[in-house]
Design an enzyme around this catalytic site. Structure first.
Site, short mmCIF file in Angstrom:
data_model
loop_
_atom_site.label_atom_id
_atom_site.label_comp_id
_atom_site.label_asym_id
_atom_site.label_seq_id
_atom_site.Cartn_x
_atom_site.Cartn_y
_atom_site.Cartn_z
N SER A 107 -32.37 50.25 -7.50
CA SER A 107 -30.97 50.70 -7.57
C SER A 107 -30.16 50.06 -6.45
O SER A 107 -30.66 49.85 -5.34
CB SER A 107 -30.90 52.22 -7.46
OG SER A 107 -31.55 52.66 -6.30
N GLN A 109 -28.07 50.54 -3.54
CA GLN A 109 -28.23 51.75 -2.74
C GLN A 109 -27.79 51.56 -1.31
O GLN A 109 -27.61 50.44 -0.83
CB GLN A 109 -29.68 52.18 -2.74
CG GLN A 109 -30.61 51.11 -2.17
CD GLN A 109 -32.08 51.47 -2.33
OE1 GLN A 109 -32.69 51.96 -1.40
NE2 GLN A 109 -32.63 51.22 -3.51
N HIS A 111 -28.41 54.03 2.60
CA HIS A 111 -29.05 55.21 3.17
C HIS A 111 -28.13 55.80 4.24
O HIS A 111 -27.48 55.05 4.98
CB HIS A 111 -30.40 54.83 3.76
CG HIS A 111 -31.27 54.09 2.80
ND1 HIS A 111 -31.80 54.67 1.68
CD2 HIS A 111 -31.67 52.79 2.75
CE1 HIS A 111 -32.51 53.78 1.00
NE2 HIS A 111 -32.44 52.63 1.63
N LYS A 134 -32.16 56.50 7.67
CA LYS A 134 -33.18 55.63 7.09
C LYS A 134 -32.80 54.16 7.25
O LYS A 134 -32.66 53.44 6.25
CB LYS A 134 -33.38 56.00 5.61
CG LYS A 134 -34.56 55.28 4.92
CD LYS A 134 -34.70 55.79 3.49
CE LYS A 134 -35.83 55.16 2.72
NZ LYS A 134 -35.56 53.82 2.22
N GLU A 136 -33.80 50.43 7.66
CA GLU A 136 -35.06 49.87 7.18
C GLU A 136 -35.13 48.36 7.38
O GLU A 136 -34.11 47.68 7.48
CB GLU A 136 -35.28 50.23 5.70
CG GLU A 136 -34.27 49.62 4.77
CD GLU A 136 -34.36 50.23 3.36
OE1 GLU A 136 -34.88 51.33 3.20
OE2 GLU A 136 -33.87 49.58 2.43
N HIS A 281 -27.55 47.66 -0.42
CA HIS A 281 -28.59 46.66 -0.71
C HIS A 281 -29.33 47.04 -1.99
O HIS A 281 -29.19 48.16 -2.50
CB HIS A 281 -29.58 46.58 0.45
CG HIS A 281 -30.25 47.88 0.77
ND1 HIS A 281 -29.65 48.87 1.51
CD2 HIS A 281 -31.46 48.40 0.42
CE1 HIS A 281 -30.46 49.91 1.63
NE2 HIS A 281 -31.57 49.66 0.96
N ARG A 300 -27.32 56.26 -4.54
CA ARG A 300 -27.44 55.15 -5.50
C ARG A 300 -26.15 54.90 -6.29
O ARG A 300 -25.40 55.84 -6.56
CB ARG A 300 -28.57 55.44 -6.50
CG ARG A 300 -29.91 55.63 -5.87
CD ARG A 300 -31.01 55.84 -6.90
NE ARG A 300 -32.26 56.17 -6.22
CZ ARG A 300 -32.58 57.38 -5.84
NH1 ARG A 300 -31.77 58.40 -6.08
NH2 ARG A 300 -33.71 57.60 -5.22
N LYS A 306 -32.01 56.77 -12.11
CA LYS A 306 -32.03 57.92 -11.21
C LYS A 306 -30.62 58.44 -10.93
O LYS A 306 -29.63 57.83 -11.34
CB LYS A 306 -32.71 57.54 -9.89
CG LYS A 306 -34.19 57.18 -10.02
CD LYS A 306 -34.79 56.87 -8.66
CE LYS A 306 -36.26 56.46 -8.75
NZ LYS A 306 -36.83 56.09 -7.47
O1 9C2 Z 1 -37.97 54.08 -1.82
C1 9C2 Z 1 -35.84 53.24 -2.51
C2 9C2 Z 1 -36.40 52.76 -3.80
O2 9C2 Z 1 -35.26 54.45 -2.75
N1 9C2 Z 1 -35.70 50.22 -0.45
O3 9C2 Z 1 -35.36 52.52 -4.73
O4 9C2 Z 1 -36.30 53.81 -6.65
O5 9C2 Z 1 -34.49 54.75 -5.29
O6 9C2 Z 1 -34.04 52.82 -6.75
P1 9C2 Z 1 -35.02 53.53 -5.94
C3 9C2 Z 1 -36.84 53.44 -1.37
C4 9C2 Z 1 -37.16 52.17 -0.62
O7 9C2 Z 1 -37.91 52.50 0.54
C5 9C2 Z 1 -35.89 51.50 -0.15
O8 9C2 Z 1 -35.08 52.09 0.47
N2 9C2 Z 1 -34.60 49.57 -0.06
ZN ZN Z 2 -33.23 50.93 0.75
#
Ligand code: 9C2
Ligand code: ZN
Length: 430
Positions: A107, A109, A111, A134, A136, A281, A300, A306
């Site tokens: 997705s 997204q 955080h 979060k 990352e 991202h 998202r 989702k």
């Molecule tokens: O688990 C994300 C995975 O939430 N990646 O994406 O399933 O929510 O679309 P979905 C997470 C992952 O650690 C992440 O943040 N950028």
């Molecule tokens: Zn992410």
């Protein structure tokens, strides 16, 4: 009490975008390290989780005790007082370490930061389970593709001029306002930069609040253009990318809020990106090592079955913009290790984690010795074979084997073949 160095069993998440069955590194690792895990060849294996997060906690491989229980019973030994004081927890690791094996786009997204995470969780604990931020980091293990951060403003203005469907979604008036008023060379934190960010927020908000049927209509035209007139797109990789994404999620709003607004980032194995909280991202393909502050909060926008949260997403983003290069990380030699092989440190500008990659090209049978680190760490072997050794404890390391190392523990990494490759996430208070 467990040892200072012991093996872990890591669980996994089967999100729809993961690689299928044994083509997934996540499935291979989970099965190889624990053969009682049987791979279902019809199911996706998206994320291997290594840590103490309550959704998918890790266990001691031999005793089957949860890592969080081991830590809770002996926090001084397994976290150390500096980590307990800094992160105010005697039960959890500050970081969550993952392997992702990506077949389809995640997705679009972002955080939350800590303050927003607390608000989101208080209002909607089902969708926002953690009150932590979060940030990352993603280290490519194979070739990797993703979206990261907003494109430079002049690129977006160029698309508005050349791609009528994009202009239609933004609307003539806002498109003209954006093109006329952006100051692409504004210095960060200047008033012009602030006004650029506001304009970008208006554009992103307009896309995100478009009616579904209008997006479907315009995306069909956009895809036709990508097929029949790729020359309309200044960014040469964009038409193929849009067609690929449209096959995965036909006529999705992500074509606009991702494809047209976010940087398309391509990494080679060993390259890495860091994403601050509130940076948009989405990963598109490849296998990566991912490390983050311990949280599973995701806001998202597109390319997902989702829960989407448009209002919070539009409000929360930083609306920083710029080239992919500005988000890439430059690893440095890790100087608290010595011997054969090579250790590279990926050290993002946040407190919760750093990651060391150790490889042994040309050093079959080589030994690399690590001084004790002032906090807990988790190691995963991704390739080749070898051993991890502390004093009398010598544990075999094969692809997918995961280990916990207590603070202050000196460890030798011993390669049996020159492919032996490990990633070690750790945290220190200073
Ligand atoms: O688990 C994300 C995975 O939430 N990646 O994406 O399933 O929510 O679309 P979905 C997470 C992952 O650690 C992440 O943040 N950028
Ligand atoms: Zn992410």
């Amino acid at each position: 009490m467990s040892e200072q160095l012991f093996r872990l069993d890591a669980g996994f998440q089967q999100y729809g975008w993961g690689k299928i069955g044994s083509s997934s590194a996540v499935a291979q690792f989970a099965h190889h390290s624990n053969p009682s895990v049987k791979i279902d060849e019809s199911k996706p294996y998206a994320e291997l989780w290594m840590g103490t997060h309550s959704s998918v906690p890790s266990y001691n491989h031999d005793t089957k005790e949860p890592l969080s229980k081991i830590i809770t019973e002996h926090p001084q030994e397994y976290l150390g007082s500096s980590i307990i004081n800094k992160f105010e927890s005697k039960t959890q690791l500050p970081f969550l370490f993952k392997v992702l094996s990506i077949e389809k786009v995640l997705s679009i997204q972002a955080h939350p930061d800590k303050a927003l995470a607390r608000v989101l969780r208080a209002n909607d604990p089902k969708n926002y389970p953690d009150d932590n931020h979060k940030p990352e980091m993603a280290i490519a293990v194979t070739d990797f593709e993703g979206f990261c951060g907003f494109k430079p403003l002049e690129t977006i203005a160029d698309e508005l001029n050349k791609i009528p469907e994009f202009k239609a979604v933004i609307g003539e008036e806002l498109a003209a306002e954006f093109i006329a008023n952006i100051k692409p060379s504004a210095a960060e934190n200047s008033s012009e930069y602030e006004s650029n960010r506001k304009l970008l927020q208006k554009v992103f908000g307009k896309v995100m609040n478009s009616k579904d049927d209008f997006i479907v209509e315009q995306s069909k035209l956009l895809i036709k253009r990508a097929q029949e007139h790729p020359e309309c797109f200044t960014e040469k990789d964009l038409p193929a990318l849009l067609l690929n994404l449209n096959e995965q999620f036909p006529n999705d709003i992500g074509l606009f809020c991702g494809g047209l607004l976010l940087n398309h980032c391509q990494l080679k194995a060993g390259e890495a990106i860091f994403l601050q909280a509130k940076d948009p991202h989405a990963y598109i393909s490849g296998d990566i090592i991912e490390c983050m502050a311990a949280s599973d909060n995701v806001v998202r926008a597109g390319f997902t079955p989702k829960f989407k949260d448009v209002k919070n997403l539009v409000e929360m983003l930083t609306y920083q913009y710029g080239s992919v290069e500005s988000q890439k990380m430059v690893p440095e030699n890790f100087d608290r290790s010595s011997g054969q092989g090579k250790s590279l440190l990926y050290n993002p500008p946040i407190d919760e984690f750093a990651v060391v990659e150790t490889t042994f090209k040309g050093a079959q049978g080589g030994v690399r010795s690590f001084k004790g680190l002032q906090g807990p760490s988790i190691v995963i072997t991704t390739k080749g074979n070898g051993f991890l050794k502390n004093g009398d404890v010598k544990l075999r390391a094969e692809p997918g084997y995961v280990f916990f190392i207590a603070p202050g523990t000196e460890v030798d990494f011993i390669s049996e073949d020159e492919d032996f490759t490990t990633y070690r996430a750790f945290v220190e208070a200073n």
